[in-house]
Design a protein around this motif. Structure first.
Motif, PDB file in Angstrom:
ATOM      1  N   PHE A 120      33.370 -12.274 -20.145  1.00 58.83           N
ATOM      2  CA  PHE A 120      33.737 -11.996 -21.393  1.00 58.83           C
ATOM      3  C   PHE A 120      35.311 -11.633 -21.617  1.00 58.83           C
ATOM      4  O   PHE A 120      36.191 -12.139 -21.974  1.00 58.83           O
ATOM      5  CB  PHE A 120      32.865 -11.390 -22.344  1.00 58.83           C
ATOM      6  CG  PHE A 120      33.465 -11.245 -23.775  1.00 58.83           C
ATOM      7  CD1 PHE A 120      33.340 -12.373 -24.510  1.00 58.83           C
ATOM      8  CD2 PHE A 120      33.796  -9.994 -24.205  1.00 58.83           C
ATOM      9  CE1 PHE A 120      33.803 -12.134 -25.636  1.00 58.83           C
ATOM     10  CE2 PHE A 120      34.058  -9.957 -25.211  1.00 58.83           C
ATOM     11  CZ  PHE A 120      34.091 -10.818 -26.362  1.00 58.83           C
ATOM     12  N   LEU A 121      35.459 -10.442 -20.738  1.00 63.07           N
ATOM     13  CA  LEU A 121      36.529  -9.588 -20.976  1.00 63.07           C
ATOM     14  C   LEU A 121      37.798 -10.400 -20.444  1.00 63.07           C
ATOM     15  O   LEU A 121      38.915 -10.345 -20.721  1.00 63.07           O
ATOM     16  CB  LEU A 121      36.415  -8.243 -20.350  1.00 63.07           C
ATOM     17  CG  LEU A 121      35.587  -7.444 -21.328  1.00 63.07           C
ATOM     18  CD1 LEU A 121      35.228  -6.052 -20.638  1.00 63.07           C
ATOM     19  CD2 LEU A 121      36.147  -6.975 -22.606  1.00 63.07           C
ATOM     20  N   GLN A 122      37.502 -10.957 -19.236  1.00 58.72           N
ATOM     21  CA  GLN A 122      38.433 -11.756 -18.400  1.00 58.72           C
ATOM     22  C   GLN A 122      39.009 -12.925 -19.290  1.00 58.72           C
ATOM     23  O   GLN A 122      40.290 -13.177 -19.155  1.00 58.72           O
ATOM     24  CB  GLN A 122      37.824 -12.292 -16.988  1.00 58.72           C
ATOM     25  CG  GLN A 122      38.725 -12.712 -16.251  1.00 58.72           C
ATOM     26  CD  GLN A 122      39.381 -11.837 -15.340  1.00 58.72           C
ATOM     27  OE1 GLN A 122      38.860 -10.647 -14.952  1.00 58.72           O
ATOM     28  NE2 GLN A 122      40.603 -11.900 -15.029  1.00 58.72           N
ATOM     29  N   GLY A 123      38.461 -13.365 -19.934  1.00 60.77           N
ATOM     30  CA  GLY A 123      38.574 -14.670 -20.714  1.00 60.77           C
ATOM     31  C   GLY A 123      39.399 -14.010 -22.043  1.00 60.77           C
ATOM     32  O   GLY A 123      40.420 -14.936 -22.577  1.00 60.77           O
ATOM     33  N   LEU A 124      39.102 -12.971 -22.422  1.00 60.46           N
ATOM     34  CA  LEU A 124      39.699 -12.378 -23.682  1.00 60.46           C
ATOM     35  C   LEU A 124      40.907 -11.866 -23.180  1.00 60.46           C
ATOM     36  O   LEU A 124      41.799 -11.966 -24.323  1.00 60.46           O
ATOM     37  CB  LEU A 124      38.769 -11.259 -24.172  1.00 60.46           C
ATOM     38  CG  LEU A 124      39.079 -10.514 -25.372  1.00 60.46           C
ATOM     39  CD1 LEU A 124      38.633 -11.623 -26.747  1.00 60.46           C
ATOM     40  CD2 LEU A 124      38.130  -9.393 -25.662  1.00 60.46           C
ATOM     41  N   LEU A 125      41.288 -11.317 -22.317  1.00 60.54           N
ATOM     42  CA  LEU A 125      42.621 -10.459 -22.255  1.00 60.54           C
ATOM     43  C   LEU A 125      43.603 -11.715 -21.895  1.00 60.54           C
ATOM     44  O   LEU A 125      43.583 -12.346 -20.926  1.00 60.54           O
ATOM     45  CB  LEU A 125      42.650  -9.671 -20.868  1.00 60.54           C
ATOM     46  CG  LEU A 125      41.734  -8.397 -21.134  1.00 60.54           C
ATOM     47  CD1 LEU A 125      41.416  -7.633 -19.628  1.00 60.54           C
ATOM     48  CD2 LEU A 125      42.301  -7.381 -22.131  1.00 60.54           C
ATOM     49  N   PRO A 126      44.906 -11.415 -22.581  1.00 59.47           N
ATOM     50  CA  PRO A 126      45.722 -12.531 -22.386  1.00 59.47           C
ATOM     51  C   PRO A 126      46.534 -12.513 -21.017  1.00 59.47           C
ATOM     52  O   PRO A 126      46.475 -11.400 -20.718  1.00 59.47           O
ATOM     53  CB  PRO A 126      46.851 -12.249 -23.690  1.00 59.47           C
ATOM     54  CG  PRO A 126      46.532 -10.823 -24.044  1.00 59.47           C
ATOM     55  CD  PRO A 126      44.991 -10.547 -23.614  1.00 59.47           C
ATOM     56  N   GLU A 127      46.877 -13.467 -20.607  1.00 63.22           N
ATOM     57  CA  GLU A 127      47.870 -13.412 -19.227  1.00 63.22           C
ATOM     58  C   GLU A 127      48.860 -12.577 -19.306  1.00 63.22           C
ATOM     59  O   GLU A 127      49.422 -11.777 -18.190  1.00 63.22           O
ATOM     60  CB  GLU A 127      48.242 -15.014 -18.792  1.00 63.22           C
ATOM     61  CG  GLU A 127      46.927 -15.897 -18.650  1.00 63.22           C
ATOM     62  CD  GLU A 127      46.124 -15.326 -17.499  1.00 63.22           C
ATOM     63  OE1 GLU A 127      46.745 -14.848 -16.315  1.00 63.22           O
ATOM     64  OE2 GLU A 127      44.735 -15.539 -17.345  1.00 63.22           O
ATOM     65  N   GLU A 128      49.568 -12.427 -20.517  1.00 68.21           N
ATOM     66  CA  GLU A 128      50.930 -11.701 -20.629  1.00 68.21           C
ATOM     67  C   GLU A 128      50.543 -10.163 -20.742  1.00 68.21           C
ATOM     68  O   GLU A 128      51.541  -9.405 -20.958  1.00 68.21           O
ATOM     69  CB  GLU A 128      51.437 -12.117 -22.240  1.00 68.21           C
ATOM     70  CG  GLU A 128      51.755 -13.457 -22.283  1.00 68.21           C
ATOM     71  CD  GLU A 128      50.596 -14.273 -22.606  1.00 68.21           C
ATOM     72  OE1 GLU A 128      51.117 -15.582 -22.401  1.00 68.21           O
ATOM     73  OE2 GLU A 128      49.557 -14.074 -23.245  1.00 68.21           O
TER      74      GLU A 128
END
Length: 193
Positions: A146-154
């Motif tokens: 969930f958190l991996q998908g939530l955090l932006p690449e930037e």
């Protein structure tokens, strides 16, 4: 209540011993090297799976010893991870580790562990450790996803910019914290608009 103390270790400065080189051993060494690619790991295992052997081939910081565990394997070791389903061996290693003040993790045996290998969310320089106090690795894994998908690449770029800003700040520690907090608050407010 989770009373575990979260910590991030510089494994390239420590000597890790991994006992076992089957599927669970492969899972453990994969996690160690994914999170700390230059970790110094000594592996002791009588039986080595083909997948494990293929994974460690060419890993310059991994030494593989194909034999049974010996008490002297704990010499010069800072951290031990055991991937064995041999109850007597696991208990023996726990006793040795305690006498030598060496931290120990025994896979799937929380009562024998001094520490747990939690789930880790990683985006560039940002790492977030997740612990369920050994109760549910599945929940930790789902939270990680969930958190991996939530955090932006930037996020890594933002961390770099914050580091540069921190390096340029003058004044005492309290003043630096106040300025950095004001800046991050401003960033959050802009992102919510």
């Amino acid at each position: 209540m989770n009373r575990l103390f979260p910590i991030f270790l510089k494994l390239e400065q420590l000597q890790v011993l991994l006992i076992g080189a089957g599927p669970v051993g492969l899972e453990k060494i994969s996690a160690l090297l994914q999170q700390s690619p230059k970790a110094k790991v000594r592996v002791v295992a009588k039986d080595v799976s083909g997948d494990f052997r293929a994974f460690v081939k060419g890993q310059e910081h991994v030494d593989l010893y194909e034999r049974s565990f010996e008490d002297v394997d704990l010499d010069g070791v800072d951290l031990v991870v055991v991937a064995s389903n041999n109850t007597l061996l696991n208990q023996h290693i726990q006793g040795l580790a305690r006498k030598r003040n060496v931290l120990l993790n025994v896979a799937d045996k929380p009562d024998l562990c001094d520490f747990y290998l939690g789930s880790v969310v990683m985006k560039g320089d940002l790492k977030i450790g997740i612990s369920t106090n050994g109760k549910s690795p599945t929940i930790a894994k789902r939270l990680k996803e969930f958190l991996q998908g939530l955090l932006p690449e930037e996020i890594d770029e933002t961390l770099g910019l914050m580091y540069e800003m921190r390096e340029q700040l003058r004044g005492d520690f309290g003043e630096k914290v106040r300025l950095l907090n004001a800046h991050t608050r401003e960033l959050l407010e802009r992102s919510q608009k």
